[in-house]
Each structure stands twice: as C-alpha cells, then as structure tokens.
Design an enzyme around this catalytic site. Structure first.
Site, PDB file in Angstrom:
ATOM      1  N   CYS A  91       0.817  -1.216   0.000  1.00 55.95           N
ATOM      2  CA  CYS A  91       0.000   0.000   0.000  1.00 55.95           C
ATOM      3  C   CYS A  91       0.847   1.261   0.000  1.00 55.95           C
ATOM      4  O   CYS A  91       0.681   2.142  -0.837  1.00 55.95           O
ATOM      5  CB  CYS A  91      -0.941   0.004   1.202  1.00 55.95           C
ATOM      6  SG  CYS A  91      -1.907   1.520   1.362  1.00 55.95           S
ATOM      7  N   CYS A  96      -1.730   1.709  -2.931  1.00 55.89           N
ATOM      8  CA  CYS A  96      -2.728   2.765  -2.720  1.00 55.89           C
ATOM      9  C   CYS A  96      -2.158   4.174  -2.738  1.00 55.89           C
ATOM     10  O   CYS A  96      -2.703   5.061  -3.410  1.00 55.89           O
ATOM     11  CB  CYS A  96      -3.441   2.553  -1.389  1.00 55.89           C
ATOM     12  SG  CYS A  96      -3.862   0.857  -0.999  1.00 55.89           S
ATOM     13  N   LYS A  99      -0.479   5.315  -6.123  1.00 56.64           N
ATOM     14  CA  LYS A  99      -1.572   5.296  -7.109  1.00 56.64           C
ATOM     15  C   LYS A  99      -2.460   6.518  -6.959  1.00 56.64           C
ATOM     16  O   LYS A  99      -2.802   7.196  -7.939  1.00 56.64           O
ATOM     17  CB  LYS A  99      -2.366   3.997  -6.926  1.00 56.64           C
ATOM     18  CG  LYS A  99      -3.626   3.829  -7.777  1.00 56.64           C
ATOM     19  CD  LYS A  99      -4.880   4.353  -7.094  1.00 56.64           C
ATOM     20  CE  LYS A  99      -5.186   3.678  -5.782  1.00 56.64           C
ATOM     21  NZ  LYS A  99      -5.601   2.313  -5.874  1.00 56.64           N
ATOM     22  N   TYR A 234      -8.801  -3.833 -11.258  1.00 58.33           N
ATOM     23  CA  TYR A 234      -8.749  -2.445 -10.799  1.00 58.33           C
ATOM     24  C   TYR A 234      -7.348  -1.866 -10.927  1.00 58.33           C
ATOM     25  O   TYR A 234      -7.188  -0.681 -11.240  1.00 58.33           O
ATOM     26  CB  TYR A 234      -9.307  -2.298  -9.392  1.00 58.33           C
ATOM     27  CG  TYR A 234      -8.441  -2.832  -8.271  1.00 58.33           C
ATOM     28  CD1 TYR A 234      -7.558  -1.992  -7.614  1.00 58.33           C
ATOM     29  CD2 TYR A 234      -8.533  -4.147  -7.855  1.00 58.33           C
ATOM     30  CE1 TYR A 234      -6.772  -2.458  -6.581  1.00 58.33           C
ATOM     31  CE2 TYR A 234      -7.746  -4.625  -6.824  1.00 58.33           C
ATOM     32  CZ  TYR A 234      -6.867  -3.787  -6.188  1.00 58.33           C
ATOM     33  OH  TYR A 234      -6.088  -4.253  -5.174  1.00 58.33           O
ATOM     34  N   GLU A 238      -6.780   1.393 -13.268  1.00 56.37           N
ATOM     35  CA  GLU A 238      -6.277   2.600 -12.603  1.00 56.37           C
ATOM     36  C   GLU A 238      -4.992   3.093 -13.268  1.00 56.37           C
ATOM     37  O   GLU A 238      -4.829   4.295 -13.536  1.00 56.37           O
ATOM     38  CB  GLU A 238      -6.038   2.320 -11.123  1.00 56.37           C
ATOM     39  CG  GLU A 238      -7.323   2.191 -10.318  1.00 56.37           C
ATOM     40  CD  GLU A 238      -7.084   1.810  -8.873  1.00 56.37           C
ATOM     41  OE1 GLU A 238      -7.965   2.097  -8.037  1.00 56.37           O
ATOM     42  OE2 GLU A 238      -6.020   1.225  -8.568  1.00 56.37           O
ATOM     43  N   HIS A 502     -26.842  20.261  -0.769  1.00 58.60           N
ATOM     44  CA  HIS A 502     -26.918  20.722  -2.155  1.00 58.60           C
ATOM     45  C   HIS A 502     -26.000  21.927  -2.368  1.00 58.60           C
ATOM     46  O   HIS A 502     -25.942  22.814  -1.515  1.00 58.60           O
ATOM     47  CB  HIS A 502     -28.362  21.118  -2.485  1.00 58.60           C
ATOM     48  CG  HIS A 502     -28.592  21.451  -3.920  1.00 58.60           C
ATOM     49  ND1 HIS A 502     -28.525  20.507  -4.922  1.00 58.60           N
ATOM     50  CD2 HIS A 502     -28.874  22.631  -4.529  1.00 58.60           C
ATOM     51  CE1 HIS A 502     -28.775  21.082  -6.076  1.00 58.60           C
ATOM     52  NE2 HIS A 502     -28.982  22.376  -5.872  1.00 58.60           N
ATOM     53  N   GLU A 507     -25.394  13.852  -2.552  1.00 63.75           N
ATOM     54  CA  GLU A 507     -26.830  13.970  -2.290  1.00 63.75           C
ATOM     55  C   GLU A 507     -27.670  13.149  -3.263  1.00 63.75           C
ATOM     56  O   GLU A 507     -28.851  12.901  -3.013  1.00 63.75           O
ATOM     57  CB  GLU A 507     -27.267  15.434  -2.368  1.00 63.75           C
ATOM     58  CG  GLU A 507     -27.321  16.000  -3.779  1.00 63.75           C
ATOM     59  CD  GLU A 507     -27.960  17.369  -3.868  1.00 63.75           C
ATOM     60  OE1 GLU A 507     -28.973  17.588  -3.166  1.00 63.75           O
ATOM     61  OE2 GLU A 507     -27.451  18.208  -4.628  1.00 63.75           O
TER      62      GLU A 507
END
Length: 529
Positions: A91, A96, A99, A234, A238, A502, A507
């Site tokens: 990671c 992670c 990346k 993934y 990515e 908003h 939302e």
C-alpha cells in the site's frame, strides 16, 4: 456475557501482572506496564509477524499496546526489473498511496485546462505537460518519508524490526535470511503471517525480461510513453487511466470482463468513460509475446480468444496487471504444520487462525478475503486483541467499501446487482437508479453520460439496502459515509428521508426514487429536480 464487549477477568489480569486499563471502542483491554515473559519462558517473543505491510504492522502495534513482546520480519525481494522499496508493504510503496498521488496528478492536469472556462488566464495551454521525473521524485520522496516514520514508530514502540526474509524452521521457530545471506533465528509463542502478494506475470516469451508491473510504474526512471496494459482488473484500469490522463497513450487488453467481481453495469460505465478519454480497449484478448526491438521499443502480440485473430503493435512500455499471487512458497509452511492452502497458494483461515492454533494470517495472503489495506489493518488489530486481551470480536468481511480510482471514480459497498439477484432472486430485489449532473461538470460542459448511481435493495418493505454503487467525481469520499449506513442496515425509506447537501454529488443517493422495474427515465429534469 456479551462476547463483543468483554472485560478482562481476574485470571487474565493476573496473567499479565500489574496492568492499567485502556479502552479500544467497546472492548475493554489491559495494557502491561512491564513487558511480560511468555508463560513457559521458552520463547524469545510473544508474537512474531512475518511481513511488514499494513496488516502485519497493525497487528504488531496493537499487540505491543497490550503488553506483548513483538518482532517484525520484513524483506522485499526486488521485482524482475530490479525495483525494491522500504518498510510498509504494498500500500505505502507500490499500491494505494502512489496510485492515489498519480491519480491526483492526472486530475490536476485536466483541471488546468478546465480552468480557462472559469475565467483563469492560463498562458499557452498547448505547452502544458507532465514532468515525469519531477512527478516520480515527489511521489518517491513521500514514500521514503513514510518508510522512515514507520521505522521510527516501531523503534518507539520497542518492536524489534528485522530486515530479513522470514521462514519457518519449526512451529515456533523462524529463520530470517538477511540481505548479506546470514541468518538469524528467533522463537515466538504466536506467529502471524502477513506477507501479502506480488504481481503475477503470464507465461509468455518476453514477459519477465521486458515488462513491468505495478511494482515498477511509480518509480520508473523514464517516461512510460505509449503503454500497453495487460489486464483489466482495478490495478490495470487505474494505471491505464492515470497514464492516459498524464499524456501517455494507453491500450488495455481485456481477457474476459473488466473489473471482475464488481457490478458489471458500473464496470461498463467506467470503461466507457475511459474510452471517451482516449484509452483503447481490446476485448477478449490475451498476450502471446513481447519482443524488444533494436530501437528499445517493445512489440507486443496478442490473440482474440473468440475469433482466433491475432494482432500486434509497438509500445514504449508493457505493464502486466494480470493478478497477484500470495508470497507463501518461501515460508516453508510445512515445517510449521500449516496445510490449509488454496490452489493459488493463499492461506485458508476462517478466523485468521490456521490449522496450527498459534499460527495466524492476515491481509492479502488470505483466501477469499478483500485485498484491501483497511481490511488487513482492522483484521490485524482485532486479532491482536483476541490473542492478548481475551477479546472475542471477529473481523466482519461483509459490506466492505472500496473505490476504483479510474478517471471517473467508481465507489461501492455491499452486493453487486448480479450477486443480489443470485442470492435473493429477481422478484425479491429492487434496484433504484439514476443518472445525474455534477455541478462541477457544467463549466465547461463535460461528458455526463457515465455519471450514474444505483441502490440495490430488498423489494419487501422497509427495503433494506444490500448495495450502493456510484460512478462519478470523488466516489471514494462519497461512498465512505454511506458505507457506515449500510453497515448499520439502512433502508431505502431511511435513505429517501435523508436530506441531502446541495449541490453535492453525494446527495444523489438521497434523491433516488426510480426503479429499474418501473421502466421510467432515470435522467434528471434539472439539477434541482
């Protein structure tokens, strides 16, 4: 007694001598004021962890907090291209963190061009380009700082860090092979295997010799140029996404389906957006060979598994993203008596405990568990509490949220639509869905056809939510909050009665009201409809 919120009993407290209590969530545990000696006094350590990644380190730190004497063994075997890194696991070093940084660099590049539409005067847009050397230097400098902080943290916590490749000699003895070839033996009452995995290379000519993997891309010395990415999981998507956005043309070979294991409708949205941005996809294709040309470029050949047709092209870089394998073969697990291995070499351990009671495993090395850093960290901490604090809480691997950091991000938690239908049946599942218009896509007018979300729920009231899926800006940030709600059993009624903020993209989940079953148009009439 409530097994999920347990207090140490008198005997447990006596086992650790003089203690001072400390709370961790709902679990009351004890902290040792003096490092305890193993009960029979024959072991060097109460716990030895093989692997210095996120899961192993989390387990080690938690164990020390509970008064255990701990050692961590960690060693990085260089990639076929010679890349190696420091303490912290995949990671931090090649996963992670780098990346996300490169994904952010790609987003910033797009933002510079969009800034003109917002009134910013940006001179000579045509001259804007990425400085690959500067980018990789910044990324690597951050990684090295994390490596250093991690080592200092282990020292401060009095965890013995051994930069050695660990393997079993017997059920309680580990032999560590150091960089210079010398060995160091240690014994431990409990042992945790947290070695993770490394990228798999397909068995084709030129793969090992000329191709890189995610182990190499974040520290590549030269700009990758035109890149072929083999694999559409993934990691592959990515990497292809940020490379293309940074200005390096990317082509992806898809063997079966993109993002296998994820909701396939959402996966198609992700790849559709990538194609809109210029990424090329060759579906149902597998590589045949990679050949290095005299000018240093790479000629890759592949075949279509359905038609049998073959094709080839010349690239500057070929990146293999064809899955990962667990690093268990070098552990000499037979000497420890660990026999529960899957065909892929991963350890089968339902509650992180192997068939040998004092030998455990956490993280990516486990069979059938999400290969995600937060999963390994949480599982490691809970395991340490069960070993050294008489806790009983097990890791819950259900409803774990994740995000794919493609150009248009995909975040999800819970079941995919396919799995929900398979488990519960079409008549028992209701799918609410909608396209939406992010406010930040209005100026300039950006493509919104792939901005989409859905909620997979039980049809019967109050319609418990089984899964939430979102493709759009900052999907990871959006899905994280809703993950807690799904974990708590949120229903569609509760979701619809939640007042949104908003204007945000998050939302949109509170505005879901159209079902697939109804056949109604899921496109919004306006931003405030």
């Amino acid at each position: 007694m409530d097994l999920t919120s347990i207090c140490l009993n008198k005997n447990a407290c006596n086992k650790f001598g003089n203690t001072r209590q400390k709370h961790f969530g709902s679990i009351l545990i004890a902290r040792e004021s003096v490092i305890p000696v193993a009960e029979d006094g024959t072991y060097d350590y109460d716990l030895a962890v093989i692997g210095g990644g996120s899961g192993g380190l989390a387990c080690a730190k938690e164990a020390v907090n509970l008064g255990a004497k701990v050692a961590v063994l960690d060693f990085v075997t260089p990639s076929p291209q010679g890349t190696k890194w420091g303490l912290g696991g995949t990671c931090v070093n090649v996963g992670c963190i780098p990346k996300k940084l490169m994904h952010q660099a790609a987003i910033l590049g797009e933002s510079i061009h969009e800034a003109v539409s917002y009134g910013w005067e940006v001179p000579s847009l045509d001259s804007i380009k990425i400085n690959w050397a500067a980018l990789t230097e910044s990324v690597q400098n951050h990684i090295k700082s994390v490596n250093w902080v991690t080592r200092v943290d282990l020292r401060d916590k009095k965890i013995d860090y051994i930069n050695a490749l660990g393997a079993f000699k017997d059920p309680h003895t580990i032999v560590g092979t150091l960089k210079n070839g010398s060995t160091k033996e240690l014994t431990a009452k409990n042992i945790v295997i947290a070695v993770g995995g490394r990228p798999h290379y397909p068995d084709i000519p030129g793969a090992i010799e000329y191709c890189i993997s995610s182990d190499d891309i974040f520290s590549l010395s030269n700009p990758p140029g035109k890149t072929l990415v083999v694999g559409a999981g993934y990691i592959g998507l990515e990497c292809a996404g940020f490379l293309n956005s940074l200005g390096y043309p990317a082509t992806v070979l898809v063997r079966s389906v993109p993002l296998r294991g994820f909701d396939q409708q959402m996966a198609r949205m992700v790849t559709s957006e990538m194609e809109e941005k210029g990424v090329k996809f060759h579906h149902r294709c597998v590589p045949l060979s990679v050949e290095k040309l005299e000018n240093g470029q790479l000629k890759a050949r592949w075949t279509n598994t359905e038609t049998g047709e073959q094709a080839e092209d010349v690239f500057d870089t070929v990146l293999m993203a064809t899955g990962r394998y667990a690093l268990t073969s070098a552990l000499n697990l037979g000497a420890a008596g660990v026999k529960t291995l899957s065909e892929s070499g991963k350890i089968i351990a339902e509650t992180e405990q192997t068939n040998v009671p004092h030998v455990y495993a956490v993280g990516d090395v486990l069979e059938g568990r999400p290969e995600l850093t937060p999963v390994a960290i949480h599982a490691g901490r809970l395991l340490a509490r069960r070993m050294f604090a008489n806790a009983a809480q097990l890791m819950d691997y259900e409803n774990v949220a994740t995000t794919v950091f493609t150009p248009l991000e995909y975040g999800c938690v819970g079941l995919s639509e396919e799995v929900a239908l398979q488990r519960h049946g079409a008549d028992a599942v209701e799918v609410y869905h909608a396209f939406y218009k992010p406010t930040e896509f209005f100026i300039p007018q950006r493509n919104i056809k792939n901005c989409y979300l859905k909620a997979v729920a039980l049809r019967e009231g109050p319609q418990r939510v089984l899964g939430l899926h979102f493709v759009g800006p900052v999907a990871g940030e959006v899905i994280q909050g809703f993950a807690a709600a799904v974990k708590c059993g949120i229903t569609m009624e509760q979701l619809m009665n939640t007042v949104g903020i908003h204007p945000t993209v998050a939302e949109e989940f509170t505005r879901l009201n159209i079902t697939k079953r109804s056949g109604k148009d899921p496109n919004p009439a306006s931003c405030c409809s």
